[in-house]
Design an enzyme around this catalytic site. Structure first.
Site, PDB file in Angstrom:
ATOM      1  N   PHE A 126      74.368  32.917   1.126  1.00 33.79           N
ATOM      2  CA  PHE A 126      73.350  33.205   1.363  1.00 33.79           C
ATOM      3  C   PHE A 126      72.080  32.424   0.886  1.00 33.79           C
ATOM      4  CE2 PHE A 126      69.780  36.583   1.505  1.00 33.79           C
ATOM      5  CZ  PHE A 126      69.747  36.979   2.546  1.00 33.79           C
ATOM      6  N   ASP A 205      78.879  38.390  -5.134  1.00 36.99           N
ATOM      7  CA  ASP A 205      77.935  38.947  -4.270  1.00 36.99           C
ATOM      8  C   ASP A 205      78.567  39.839  -3.219  1.00 36.99           C
ATOM      9  OD1 ASP A 205      75.570  39.703  -2.518  1.00 36.99           O
ATOM     10  OD2 ASP A 205      74.708  37.889  -2.936  1.00 36.99           O
ATOM     11  N   TYR A 230      70.851  48.065   1.180  1.00 41.25           N
ATOM     12  CA  TYR A 230      70.096  48.708   2.332  1.00 41.25           C
ATOM     13  C   TYR A 230      70.914  47.992   3.771  1.00 41.25           C
ATOM     14  CZ  TYR A 230      68.510  43.789   1.204  1.00 41.25           C
ATOM     15  OH  TYR A 230      68.223  42.639   1.034  1.00 41.25           O
ATOM     16  N   LYS A 231      71.896  47.464   3.354  1.00 36.79           N
ATOM     17  CA  LYS A 231      72.876  46.959   4.547  1.00 36.79           C
ATOM     18  C   LYS A 231      74.131  48.150   4.890  1.00 36.79           C
ATOM     19  CE  LYS A 231      71.913  42.266   3.702  1.00 36.79           C
ATOM     20  NZ  LYS A 231      72.173  41.104   2.899  1.00 36.79           N
TER      21      LYS A 231
HETATM   22  C1  PLP Z   1      71.198  40.339   1.942  1.00 35.47           C
HETATM   23  C2  PLP Z   1      71.726  39.728   0.894  1.00 35.47           C
HETATM   24  C3  PLP Z   1      70.728  39.278  -0.334  1.00 35.47           C
HETATM   25  C4  PLP Z   1      69.451  39.881  -0.332  1.00 35.47           C
HETATM   26  O1  PLP Z   1      68.891  39.574  -1.391  1.00 35.47           O
HETATM   27  P1  PLP Z   1      67.483  40.629  -2.003  1.00 35.47           P
HETATM   28  O2  PLP Z   1      67.330  40.184  -3.281  1.00 35.47           O
HETATM   29  O3  PLP Z   1      68.012  42.009  -1.619  1.00 35.47           O
HETATM   30  O4  PLP Z   1      66.611  40.313  -0.680  1.00 35.47           O
HETATM   31  C5  PLP Z   1      71.652  38.705  -1.377  1.00 35.47           C
HETATM   32  N1  PLP Z   1      72.611  38.082  -1.167  1.00 35.47           N
HETATM   33  C6  PLP Z   1      73.550  38.359   0.069  1.00 35.47           C
HETATM   34  C7  PLP Z   1      74.902  37.613  -0.039  1.00 35.47           C
HETATM   35  C8  PLP Z   1      73.074  39.103   1.057  1.00 35.47           C
HETATM   36  O5  PLP Z   1      73.456  39.334   2.019  1.00 35.47           O
END
Ligand code: PLP
Length: 405
Positions: A126, A205, A230-231
């Site tokens: 990500f 992660d 939030y997912k």
């Molecule tokens: C959605 C997601 C994030 C989001 O990071 P935020 O700090 O919450 O914006 C980070 N890493 C991965 C792998 C994700 O899927």
């Protein structure tokens, strides 16, 4: 394939009755297959949120008696329900990005083998993960080494071992479930071989796995993990993320953000910085109480359903999507870019098409199907077991086919 097949799957689905624990206030014709940038609103979360708002109104600053320990309480609860983490190792606080920075920095300071000079991650990780690591590498004169893995199957144990073979690795950071491909990395084997045998700190992660598939952090020897709520946890927009620090490591690690919420005896304010003895040392500043309440309610729903049932259903949902995609969409130029083996696939399905961006927009505008565009050429469909029906998958993909034809 006939629609009756999807109807039959819904009729015998043991998770179907939990759908009523979510709010459906969007226009009735909408099919929500967002994948999964924002989970649906759970009624339990909304109730807890309203309770917190009332506490704020009635108790004002006195509310902090009950609020202060929420990051740890909600963390323990999420860890117990979804992540196989015994109490005392989790916090719900800050964003995934910030938590990743805190744990990666702490690991580089205290756990990296002497003389190590590379941070390793997957080129398909990500963006925020890659950016944070790029910044850390630059500020510490380390190199950021990218694993070049198959973009559908994700990094294999072999890919990771090869990238870490040089004995110069300071930190390995991987996503458990790929945000585009949905490929599930072998968390247990990679943790065992790179983390335990080779002595490299490994930070996972779990943003696309938490709430979608059972994770066993304690059992699998995971040292450090972060992820968002939030997912598939359905904690709401901007809900605080979580972090996990294995018990044995807590007193060796120092947060790079020495905030007062991580201070031992926080309200003896005249004292110099002296971090908490446990995972709370990774707190920074004042936590977002309203959103923590929403996360707590959302975790109750996951607990009521159970992660095993959620996983069994999302495998069936993504299997249905793959079959329909083969039957209807492949002839129209779509290519499945998620693993075909359901055990190696998270709770979403990704399809490639040269016009993916326009198709995703038109699908929402003309067919009321909400999906995600993931550049440069992918449509991501999230199939969240607690509230997505098999007929939603059928109808959503039928509308996609109709749009194209
Ligand atoms: C959605 C997601 C994030 C989001 O990071 P935020 O700090 O919450 O914006 C980070 N890493 C991965 C792998 C994700 O899927």
């Amino acid at each position: 394939m006939e629609r009756t097949r999807a109807e039959a799957l819904d009729a015998t689905d043991p998770v179907a009755r939990f759908r009523e624990r979510f709010v459906f206030d969007e226009p009735a014709e909408t099919i929500y297959l967002d994948g999964n940038s924002l989970g649906r609103m759970p009624r339990d979360g909304l109730d807890r949120l309203r309770g917190s708002i009332d506490e704020w109104a009635e108790r004002l600053v006195g509310g902090w008696d009950g609020w202060l320990d929420l990051p740890r309480q909600v963390g323990d609860r999420l860890g117990g329900v979804a992540l196989g983490a015994a109490a005392g190792q989790m916090l719900v606080c800050d964003s995934t990005t910030v938590n990743l920075f805190k744990l990666a920095s702490a690991a580089l300071d205290a756990l990296s083998p002497a003389g190590a000079k590379a941070i390793v991650t997957d080129a398909g990780n990500f963006p925020t993960d890659r950016y944070v690591l790029e910044g850390l590498a630059a500020s510490r004169r380390l190199v950021l080494r990218m694993i070049e893995a198959d973009e559908v199957e994700g990094p294999t144990v072999d890919d990771v071992e090869r990238a870490c073979a040089g004995a110069d690795v300071a930190l390995l950071v991987l996503s458990h479930v790929g945000y585009r491909s949905a490929a599930v990395a072998d968390l247990r084997a990679i943790t065992a071989s790179v983390g335990m045998s080779a002595g490299v700190p490994v930070l996972w992660d779990l943003s696309h796995s938490v709430g979608a598939l059972p994770v066993e952090l304690d059992r699998d020897g995971v040292q450090l993990a972060v992820g968002c709520t939030y997912k598939y946890v359905n904690g709401g927009p901007g809900a605080p993320a979580f972090l996990y620090v294995r018990n044995e490591l807590q007193d060796r690690l120092r947060t790079p953000i020495q905030g007062w919420f991580g201070q031992h005896d926080q309200f003896a304010m005249h004292r110099a910085y002296d971090p908490e003895r446990d995972v709370r040392r990774f707190l920074a500043g004042t936590p977002p109480i309203l959103q923590l309440a929403a996360v707590a309610g959302a975790v109750d729903v996951l607990d009521a359903i159970g992660l095993d049932r959620i996983r069994a259903k999302n495998i069936a949902l993504t299997e249905l999507a793959v079959q329909l995609s083969d039957e209807w969409l492949a002839p129209l130029g779509f290519q499945l870019v998620s693993p075909r083996d359901p055990k190696r696939r998270g709770s979403h399905v990704c399809l490639r098409h040269p016009n993916a961006e326009a198709i995703t927009d038109e699908l929402a505008a003309r067919q009321q199907v909400i999906a995600d565009f993931r550049g440069p050429d992918r449509i991501r469909l999230g199939l969240a077991a607690p509230y997505t029906r098999f007929v939603d998958v059928y109808d959503g993909l039928e509308r996609l086919r109709n749009l194209l034809t």
